[in-house]
Write a protein that holds these residues in place. Sequence first.
Motif, PDB file in Angstrom:
ATOM      1  N   VAL A  96       0.834  -1.203   0.000  1.00 57.82           N
ATOM      2  CA  VAL A  96       0.000   0.000   0.000  1.00 57.82           C
ATOM      3  C   VAL A  96       0.871   1.256   0.000  1.00 57.82           C
ATOM      4  N   ALA A  97       0.624   2.136  -0.959  1.00 60.03           N
ATOM      5  CA  ALA A  97       1.362   3.415  -1.043  1.00 60.03           C
ATOM      6  C   ALA A  97       0.733   4.388  -0.046  1.00 60.03           C
ATOM      7  N   SER A  98       1.433   4.633   1.054  1.00 66.48           N
ATOM      8  CA  SER A  98       0.837   5.448   2.123  1.00 66.48           C
ATOM      9  C   SER A  98       0.620   6.894   1.698  1.00 66.48           C
ATOM     10  N   LYS A  99       1.468   7.401   0.789  1.00 63.90           N
ATOM     11  CA  LYS A  99       1.317   8.805   0.367  1.00 63.90           C
ATOM     12  C   LYS A  99      -0.051   9.047  -0.259  1.00 63.90           C
ATOM     13  N   SER A 100      -0.630   8.017  -0.822  1.00 62.38           N
ATOM     14  CA  SER A 100      -1.892   8.162  -1.529  1.00 62.38           C
ATOM     15  C   SER A 100      -3.093   7.995  -0.595  1.00 62.38           C
ATOM     16  N   LEU A 153      10.705   2.239   2.081  1.00 63.37           N
ATOM     17  CA  LEU A 153      10.678   3.662   1.778  1.00 63.37           C
ATOM     18  C   LEU A 153      10.784   3.791   0.260  1.00 63.37           C
ATOM     19  N   GLY A 154       9.790   4.410  -0.360  1.00 60.07           N
ATOM     20  CA  GLY A 154       9.709   4.402  -1.815  1.00 60.07           C
ATOM     21  C   GLY A 154      10.663   5.350  -2.511  1.00 60.07           C
ATOM     22  N   TYR A 155      11.340   6.206  -1.744  1.00 59.01           N
ATOM     23  CA  TYR A 155      12.148   7.272  -2.329  1.00 59.01           C
ATOM     24  C   TYR A 155      13.429   7.401  -1.514  1.00 59.01           C
ATOM     25  N   PRO A 156      14.529   7.854  -2.135  1.00 57.41           N
ATOM     26  CA  PRO A 156      15.771   8.010  -1.363  1.00 57.41           C
ATOM     27  C   PRO A 156      15.598   9.085  -0.294  1.00 57.41           C
ATOM     28  N   ARG A 192      11.466  11.184 -13.893  1.00 59.72           N
ATOM     29  CA  ARG A 192      12.913  11.197 -13.671  1.00 59.72           C
ATOM     30  C   ARG A 192      13.179  10.667 -12.281  1.00 59.72           C
ATOM     31  N   ARG A 193      13.507   9.403 -12.223  1.00 56.38           N
ATOM     32  CA  ARG A 193      13.786   8.815 -10.919  1.00 56.38           C
ATOM     33  C   ARG A 193      15.238   8.374 -10.907  1.00 56.38           C
ATOM     34  N   SER A 194      15.442   7.064 -10.946  1.00 53.60           N
ATOM     35  CA  SER A 194      16.786   6.522 -10.787  1.00 53.60           C
ATOM     36  C   SER A 194      17.668   6.786 -12.005  1.00 53.60           C
ATOM     37  N   LEU A 244      14.301  -4.831  -5.045  1.00 46.13           N
ATOM     38  CA  LEU A 244      14.448  -4.037  -6.261  1.00 46.13           C
ATOM     39  C   LEU A 244      13.080  -3.436  -6.552  1.00 46.13           C
ATOM     40  N   MET A 245      13.068  -2.174  -6.963  1.00 52.09           N
ATOM     41  CA  MET A 245      11.805  -1.545  -7.337  1.00 52.09           C
ATOM     42  C   MET A 245      11.965  -0.883  -8.698  1.00 52.09           C
ATOM     43  N   MET A 246      10.955  -1.033  -9.530  1.00 48.28           N
ATOM     44  CA  MET A 246      10.921  -0.331 -10.821  1.00 48.28           C
ATOM     45  C   MET A 246       9.495   0.160 -11.026  1.00 48.28           C
ATOM     46  N   GLY A 264       6.809  -3.290  -8.305  1.00 44.48           N
ATOM     47  CA  GLY A 264       6.545  -2.461  -9.480  1.00 44.48           C
ATOM     48  C   GLY A 264       5.121  -1.960  -9.469  1.00 44.48           C
ATOM     49  N   GLY A 265       4.858  -1.047 -10.382  1.00 46.77           N
ATOM     50  CA  GLY A 265       3.487  -0.654 -10.670  1.00 46.77           C
ATOM     51  C   GLY A 265       2.849   0.297  -9.696  1.00 46.77           C
ATOM     52  N   GLY A 266       1.636   0.625 -10.053  1.00 50.01           N
ATOM     53  CA  GLY A 266       0.796   1.497  -9.257  1.00 50.01           C
ATOM     54  C   GLY A 266      -0.638   1.243  -9.668  1.00 50.01           C
ATOM     55  N   THR A 267      -1.544   1.992  -9.089  1.00 45.77           N
ATOM     56  CA  THR A 267      -2.976   1.774  -9.325  1.00 45.77           C
ATOM     57  C   THR A 267      -3.320   1.611 -10.812  1.00 45.77           C
ATOM     58  N   GLY A 268      -2.700   2.423 -11.661  1.00 44.97           N
ATOM     59  CA  GLY A 268      -3.085   2.409 -13.068  1.00 44.97           C
ATOM     60  C   GLY A 268      -2.513   1.271 -13.884  1.00 44.97           C
ATOM     61  N   THR A 279       2.560  -2.195  -6.139  1.00 41.49           N
ATOM     62  CA  THR A 279       2.159  -1.131  -5.218  1.00 41.49           C
ATOM     63  C   THR A 279       0.846  -0.542  -5.688  1.00 41.49           C
ATOM     64  N   ALA A 280      -0.015  -0.183  -4.750  1.00 45.32           N
ATOM     65  CA  ALA A 280      -1.211   0.601  -5.082  1.00 45.32           C
ATOM     66  C   ALA A 280      -1.622   1.396  -3.859  1.00 45.32           C
ATOM     67  N   GLY A 281      -2.140   2.574  -4.106  1.00 44.26           N
ATOM     68  CA  GLY A 281      -2.632   3.410  -3.016  1.00 44.26           C
ATOM     69  C   GLY A 281      -3.814   4.233  -3.483  1.00 44.26           C
ATOM     70  N   SER A 282      -3.601   4.968  -4.579  1.00 48.03           N
ATOM     71  CA  SER A 282      -4.636   5.898  -5.053  1.00 48.03           C
ATOM     72  C   SER A 282      -5.963   5.212  -5.334  1.00 48.03           C
TER      73      SER A 282
END
Length: 410
Positions: free
Chosen positions: A63-67, A106-109, A175-177, A203-205, A257-261, A276-279
């Motif tokens: 679950v993406a908590s930010k969403s 943690l999804g981000y550096p 623009r991520r990694s 690993l995350m993409m 990987g991935g997100g809601t969409g 991953t999904a949150g939104s």
Amino acid sequence: MLDLTAPAPLAPAQEWNDPARWWGRLSEATGELSAPVAVIDNDALRYNALDLLLRAGGVPIRVASKSIRVREVLDAALRLPGYRGILAFTLPEALWLAETHDDIVLGYPTADRPALARLVADEQAAARVTLMIDDIAQLELVDAIAGPGRRANLRVAIDADASWRAPGLGHIGVRRSPLFTSAEVAAFARLVAGRPGFTLVGLMMYEAQLAGQGDDTGSGDAVVRWMQRRSRDELLTRRSTIVDEVRRIAPLEFVNGGGTGSIEYTAGDRSVTEVTAGSGLLGGHLFDGYRGFHPAPAASFALDVVRKPLPDVATLLGGGWIASGPPVASRQPLPVWPAGLKTLAREGAGEVQTPLQGPAARRLAVGDRVWFRHAKSGEASERVDAFHLVEGEHVVRELPTYRGEGKAFL
Ligand SMILES: Cc1ncc(COP(=O)(O)O)c(C=O)c1O
């Protein structure tokens, strides 16, 4: 306790498709509360939670908590079989959640020195939180914080770029990694795996150009669909090569990987172990523009009409809850009820007032309520201390947001 496990009908009634009933009921239930009044509807949230599971087809959802930014909603999703772990957005947030949860990526550096110092010093948190990295400088920062001669003992995951380098068009995605090719990711993985103080566990993409880009928005859809087809094909090959190479270097616990969409696509990629999904849980209106799924409007908010500058204009107090991202009109909250209202092109949704125009505005009077959906899903939580949880005809309780718990992470 917010319970999403109660049996949902196999063919849900989807009452939100009858707007007069849906928004009329929410107006009735919340009429006595001060605006802005933010609401989460229990049935809609449950529908969304179960729909995400169906779409994931058995692949666990992180679950993406930010969403969301409401702990009770996070927890309720995590109690459903099929949801596992949290993708957090800042290290202070991850440390806070680690008091009660044991699987936080943690999804981000991060470059938050005090929070890193806390993580290094706290054995339990270090076992529960995985840092995201894509640059050796991030590990050097941790070592500097741990101090000379001391070793951190931290879990780390590599973020690799899942964007598409389109021939002739260049970079398509976010623009991520900096790590794009399998050779780049493998070389970095070797450095990480050989460095004392860190364990490479994941690993995350994240393919934003697929997960966060609607293909049914009514504008440029043909181009988007072409781009997404090409990007999906490219990523399927590249991601599996990267995963194979990194697995030769370290025994990964997860490939995210991935997100809601993009859930169906990402879950269908056999190199991925979790999506991953949150939104999709709260259903921000930017997720209306996808062919493959239609989230219910689980979260919404209402504002008061306070003046009528013209017979066909009704002005609300507040409303400028603009979503992050490119500053385009679709980042405004969407007026959803009464139907047929629009913001004024020259004014938009404002800090202190939002004039709305349209036939329905003629019938609006001072003291009436207008319902909105936020463009994104978690950002509305930064605007209110709590969502009112509606079940059927009634507000049953308040669900404190992060803000309501005195937390503002970003
Ligand atoms: C790393 C990462 N994964 C997944 C997501 C998808 O989240 P959501 O399902 O809320 O769109 C995001 C959103 O920005 C993200 O940054």
